[in-house]
Design an enzyme around this catalytic site. Structure first.
Site, short mmCIF file in Angstrom:
data_model
loop_
_atom_site.label_atom_id
_atom_site.label_comp_id
_atom_site.label_asym_id
_atom_site.label_seq_id
_atom_site.Cartn_x
_atom_site.Cartn_y
_atom_site.Cartn_z
CG HIS A 69 -2.16 -1.47 1.05
ND1 HIS A 69 -2.56 -1.16 2.24
CD2 HIS A 69 -2.38 -1.80 0.19
CE1 HIS A 69 -3.94 -2.42 1.96
NE2 HIS A 69 -3.36 -2.37 0.49
CD GLU A 71 -2.07 3.93 2.66
OE1 GLU A 71 -3.19 3.95 4.10
OE2 GLU A 71 -1.46 2.76 2.47
CB CYS A 97 -6.07 -1.46 4.98
SG CYS A 97 -4.33 -1.66 4.84
CB CYS A 100 -1.50 1.21 6.04
SG CYS A 100 -1.65 0.04 4.61
#
Length: 141
Positions: A69, A71, A97, A100
């Site tokens: 992801h 992040e 999410c 993260c």
């Protein structure tokens, strides 16, 4: 002062939106910027690990399990640098999410600003539980 921060938030989110365009993912492109003391100290977008093919989806159009992801990419990139994310702000085009959110907490990030809501809110709920400021900002196109 509050209005100035809002304008900065909008500008950094616009930059994160542009950065998301670097992603090779077809289903969803997400960008992230890590800012500290009004300086961008890291950036990231969703995609495969370094050295892997730039294909995020399998033949069934499902995201491959090893796709990172935005992040996570920004946090791991700052970890390889001499910068510290302690006290920083994460600007991301989609709300984090749960996985993260855990990385954000451990990285010492104190503020998360995002535009679009992810389908699940467990990441946002965890950030709030950790007393991290969470702000949703709609950017003007």
């Amino acid at each position: 002062m509050e209005n100035k921060q809002f304008l900065l938030d909008q500008r950094y989110l616009k930059m994160a939106t542009i950065w998301a365009q670097n992603s090779y993912c077809e289903r969803r492109q997400v960008g992230a910027l890590l800012v500290k003391d009004k300086m961008i100290i890291s950036d990231g977008y969703n995609g495969t690990p370094s050295g892997f093919e730039n294909i995020c989806e399998d033949d069934n159009n499902k995201t491959k399990p090893y796709v990172l992801h935005a992040e996570a990419n920004a946090i791991t990139k700052v970890a390889k640098s001499s910068n510290s994310s302690e006290g920083g702000t994460m600007y991301v085009t989609s709300s984090p999410c749960l996985e993260c959110a855990k990385l954000i907490i451990q990285a010492g990030i104190k503020r998360v600003v995002f535009t679009d809501s992810y389908r699940l809110e467990d990441g946002i709920n965890l950030l709030k539980r950790a007393d991290i400021e969470v702000v949703q900002v709609v950017t003007e196109e």
